[in-house]
Design an enzyme around this catalytic site. Structure first.
Site, mmCIF file in Angstrom:
data_model
loop_
_atom_site.group_PDB
_atom_site.id
_atom_site.type_symbol
_atom_site.label_atom_id
_atom_site.label_comp_id
_atom_site.label_asym_id
_atom_site.label_seq_id
_atom_site.Cartn_x
_atom_site.Cartn_y
_atom_site.Cartn_z
ATOM 1 N N PHE A 11 0.835 -1.210 0.000
ATOM 2 C CA PHE A 11 0.000 0.000 0.000
ATOM 3 C C PHE A 11 0.876 1.270 0.000
ATOM 4 O O PHE A 11 0.865 2.060 -0.958
ATOM 5 C CB PHE A 11 -0.915 -0.085 1.229
ATOM 6 C CG PHE A 11 -1.605 1.177 1.641
ATOM 7 C CD1 PHE A 11 -2.218 2.006 0.702
ATOM 8 C CD2 PHE A 11 -1.679 1.533 2.995
ATOM 9 C CE1 PHE A 11 -2.876 3.166 1.102
ATOM 10 C CE2 PHE A 11 -2.336 2.681 3.390
ATOM 11 C CZ PHE A 11 -2.918 3.509 2.450
ATOM 12 N N LEU A 33 6.126 -10.162 -2.136
ATOM 13 C CA LEU A 33 4.700 -10.292 -2.484
ATOM 14 C C LEU A 33 3.899 -11.073 -1.445
ATOM 15 O O LEU A 33 2.864 -11.648 -1.766
ATOM 16 C CB LEU A 33 4.530 -10.934 -3.880
ATOM 17 C CG LEU A 33 5.166 -10.169 -5.045
ATOM 18 C CD1 LEU A 33 4.940 -10.909 -6.360
ATOM 19 C CD2 LEU A 33 4.607 -8.748 -5.159
ATOM 20 N N GLY A 36 1.863 -7.786 -0.539
ATOM 21 C CA GLY A 36 1.761 -6.838 -1.649
ATOM 22 C C GLY A 36 1.357 -7.530 -2.945
ATOM 23 O O GLY A 36 1.257 -8.756 -3.009
ATOM 24 N N ASP A 51 13.004 -11.692 -0.852
ATOM 25 C CA ASP A 51 12.657 -11.614 0.571
ATOM 26 C C ASP A 51 13.789 -10.877 1.279
ATOM 27 O O ASP A 51 14.966 -11.242 1.099
ATOM 28 C CB ASP A 51 12.505 -13.049 1.118
ATOM 29 C CG ASP A 51 11.871 -13.058 2.499
ATOM 30 O OD1 ASP A 51 12.341 -12.301 3.382
ATOM 31 O OD2 ASP A 51 10.914 -13.828 2.706
ATOM 32 N N TYR A 143 5.360 -6.589 17.412
ATOM 33 C CA TYR A 143 5.492 -5.707 16.236
ATOM 34 C C TYR A 143 6.076 -4.359 16.652
ATOM 35 O O TYR A 143 7.039 -3.863 16.051
ATOM 36 C CB TYR A 143 4.116 -5.534 15.587
ATOM 37 C CG TYR A 143 4.030 -4.433 14.553
ATOM 38 C CD1 TYR A 143 4.636 -4.567 13.304
ATOM 39 C CD2 TYR A 143 3.324 -3.255 14.813
ATOM 40 C CE1 TYR A 143 4.549 -3.558 12.349
ATOM 41 C CE2 TYR A 143 3.229 -2.241 13.870
ATOM 42 C CZ TYR A 143 3.840 -2.395 12.639
ATOM 43 O OH TYR A 143 3.749 -1.400 11.707
ATOM 44 N N LYS A 147 9.827 -2.723 15.664
ATOM 45 C CA LYS A 147 10.001 -1.411 15.014
ATOM 46 C C LYS A 147 10.896 -0.506 15.876
ATOM 47 O O LYS A 147 11.763 0.201 15.371
ATOM 48 C CB LYS A 147 8.639 -0.747 14.800
ATOM 49 C CG LYS A 147 7.793 -1.411 13.716
ATOM 50 C CD LYS A 147 8.318 -1.067 12.338
ATOM 51 C CE LYS A 147 7.470 -1.652 11.235
ATOM 52 N NZ LYS A 147 7.963 -1.350 9.896
ATOM 53 N N ASN A 172 -2.148 6.003 11.810
ATOM 54 C CA ASN A 172 -2.905 4.988 11.075
ATOM 55 C C ASN A 172 -3.144 5.493 9.648
ATOM 56 O O ASN A 172 -3.919 6.430 9.444
ATOM 57 C CB ASN A 172 -4.233 4.702 11.774
ATOM 58 C CG ASN A 172 -4.019 3.944 13.071
ATOM 59 O OD1 ASN A 172 -3.460 4.484 14.028
ATOM 60 N ND2 ASN A 172 -4.398 2.697 13.102
ATOM 61 N N VAL A 186 -9.374 -0.780 9.232
ATOM 62 C CA VAL A 186 -10.797 -0.546 9.448
ATOM 63 C C VAL A 186 -11.406 0.319 8.343
ATOM 64 O O VAL A 186 -12.564 0.114 7.962
ATOM 65 C CB VAL A 186 -11.043 0.060 10.855
ATOM 66 C CG1 VAL A 186 -10.400 1.420 11.008
ATOM 67 C CG2 VAL A 186 -12.511 0.147 11.188
ATOM 68 N N ARG A 273 -11.978 -5.410 21.781
ATOM 69 C CA ARG A 273 -11.057 -6.462 21.325
ATOM 70 C C ARG A 273 -9.831 -6.478 22.222
ATOM 71 O O ARG A 273 -9.262 -5.414 22.519
ATOM 72 C CB ARG A 273 -10.599 -6.196 19.888
ATOM 73 C CG ARG A 273 -11.654 -6.512 18.857
ATOM 74 C CD ARG A 273 -11.073 -6.518 17.475
ATOM 75 N NE ARG A 273 -10.175 -5.386 17.248
ATOM 76 C CZ ARG A 273 -9.566 -5.146 16.098
ATOM 77 N NH1 ARG A 273 -9.727 -5.955 15.082
ATOM 78 N NH2 ARG A 273 -8.774 -4.100 15.958
#
Ligand SMILES: NC(=O)c1ccc[n+]([C@@H]2O[C@H](COP(=O)([O-])OP(=O)(O)OC[C@H]3O[C@@H](n4cnc5c(N)ncnc54)[C@H](O)[C@@H]3O)[C@@H](O)[C@H]2O)c1
Length: 316
Positions: A11, A33, A36, A51, A143, A147, A172, A186, A273
Site C-alpha cells: 500500500f 509479495l 503486496g 525476501d 510488532y 520497530k 494509522n 478498518v 477487542r
C-alpha cells in the site's frame, strides 16, 4: 536519484514509487509479495521478487542497481500476527531490516528512510495528550518492539558507520489501495462492507456501546510526501511523527464513510477487542511546520471512498 523501495508492491510503498517516478527518479522495488501485489508496482519501476531475509539476494539487487537512497517499507505489518508468531515477526522486521541497513552501508547509500509506527510504539496515549517524539514509548506488541528495536539499530549504524537515516513514525495510514489487514485496515473494511450493504460493528473502546477506539488517521498522500521529503534531505530531524493530531472514533469513521458513500447500513455495538489500544494520537506540529498542512479526514475519506466505489464499479 536512484531509489530502492522495499515493500514497494504494498500500500504505502507503491504510492511512494508513483511519486518518485513522477519526479524523474530511477526506482527499484524489492518485495516478496507476501501481502503486496505485483500490479501495485507502477510501470517504470524495476521489480525484484526478493525476501529481505535473504541477505545474498538483497546484496545482489543493491550491487546491480547502485541506489543513492532507500526507503524501507517492507515489514511483517500485522500486530495480531506478531503476537502469534514473534520469531517470524523479528526475523522480517529486525533481521531483514539489518540486511537492508548493512547493504546501505556497503553500497554507500546517502540516505535511508525507515517506516516506523507511532500508532503502536507509543502505546496508550492519555486523554488530552498528543504523543510527540519525546513521549515515552511503551511498545506492548512484538510488532511495536521490533520497530522500536530497528530505530535503535539505526542510531547505532549512524554512530558506527555514518549511516544517514530518517525514521518516520506513521499514525494509522489510509487511502486508495489499502489492505484491510493493515494498521488502519478498518477504513478498507468499512468501505467494502458499506458498499456491499453489509452491517458493520463498532468494537468498544471500554464498554459495549461507546464510540469505539480513538485513532489518528493520516492520508496516504501525506505519508508518501513525507517519504519523498525525507529522501530529498528536507527533514533535518532523525525521527518525525507522520500523523494529523486529530482524533477520530470508530463510530465517527462509520458515520463519515456512510455519508461519503451515500449508503446507510446497520451499525451495531460490539465487545472490546483484547489488546486494542484505546487512544492513539500523534503530535503532528513538526510535520506541518516542515511540510505544510495535512489532508483532513473529511477530504481523505471522500477520496478513499471514491476509489473503493470506483474499484467496485470496475469489478462488476
Ligand atoms: N498502514 C499503516 O497504517 C501503517 C502504520 C504504521 C507503520 N506502517 C508501516 O509501513 C510499512 C508499509 O505498510 P503498508 O501498510 O504499506 O503494508 P503492506 O502490507 O501493504 O506493505 C508491506 C509490503 O512489504 C512486503 N513484505 C513483507 N514482508 C517482506 C519480506 N520478508 N521481504 C520482502 N518484502 C516483504 C509485502 O509483500 C508488502 O508489499 C510497514 O513497514 C508498516 O509496518 C504502516
Amino acid at each position: 536519484m536512484r531509489l530502492i523501495i522495499t515493500g514497494g508492491a504494498g500500500f504505502i510503498g507503491s504510492h511512494i514509487a508513483e511519486k518518485a517516478l513522477a519526479k524523474g527518479w530511477s526506482v527499484a522495488v524489492i518485495d516478496n509479495l507476501c501481502s503486496g501485489r505485483k500490479e501495485n508496482v507502477p510501470a517504470g519501476a524495476e521489480f525484484h521478487e526478493v525476501d529481505i531475509r535473504d541477505k545474498e539476494a538483497v546484496d545482489r539487487v543493491f550491487a546491480g542497481f547502485k541506489p543513492t537512497a532507500v526507503t524501507h517499507q517492507a515489514a511483517q505489518a500485522s500486530v495480531a500476527i506478531s503476537v502469534r508468531e514473534p520469531q517470524m515477526d523479528a526475523s522480517v522486521n529486525i533481521a531483514g531490516s539489518l540486511n537492508i541497513m548493512t547493504a546501505c552501508v556497503d553500497n554507500k547509500v546517502q540516505r535511508l528512510v525507515f517506516a516506523s509506527t507511532g500508532g503502536a510504539i507509543y502505546g496508550e496515549v492519555p486523554e488530552g495528550v498528543k504523543a510527540g517524539i519525546d513521549f515515552n514509548p511503551v511498545p506492548i506488541s512484538p510488532y511495536a518492539c521490533s520497530k522500536f528495536a530497528v530505530e535503535k539499530y539505526l542510531e547505532c549504524f549512524r554512530q558506527e558507520h555514518g549511516l544517514n537515516y530518517t525514521v518516520l513514525r506513521y499514525a494509522n495510514v489510509y487511502g486508495p489501495r489499502q489492505d484491510p489487514h493493515g494498521e488502519a485496515g478498518v477504513v478498507a473494511i468499512f468501505c467494502n462492507r458499506i458498499l456491499a450493504g453489509e452491517p458493520i460493528k463498532v468494537n468498544a473502546k471500554r464498554e459495549v456501546g461507546d464510540e469505539g477506539c480513538i485513532r489518528d488517521y493520516v492520508y496516504i498522500e501525506n505519508v508518501a510526501a513525507a517519504n519523498i521529503a525525507a529522501l530529498e534531505g528536507k527533514i533535518p530531524d532523525p525521527i518525525l511523527n507522520v500523523g494529523t493530531g486529530h482524533e477520530t472514533t470508530t463510530q465517527q469513521l462509520a458515520e463519515i464513510l456512510q455519508q461519503k458513500l451515500g449508503k446507510t447500513i446497520d451499525v451495531s455495538p460490539s465487545e472490546k477487542r483484547a489488546g486494542d489500544i484505546e487512544r492513539s494520537l500523534l503530535n503532528a506540529d513538526r510535520l506541518v511546520e516542515l511540510l505544510g498542512p495535512v489532508v483532513g479526514i473529511d477530504q481523505g475519506l471522500e477520496e478513499t471512498g471514491a476509489w473503493f466505489s470506483d474499484r467496485l464499479a470496475k469489478q462488476s
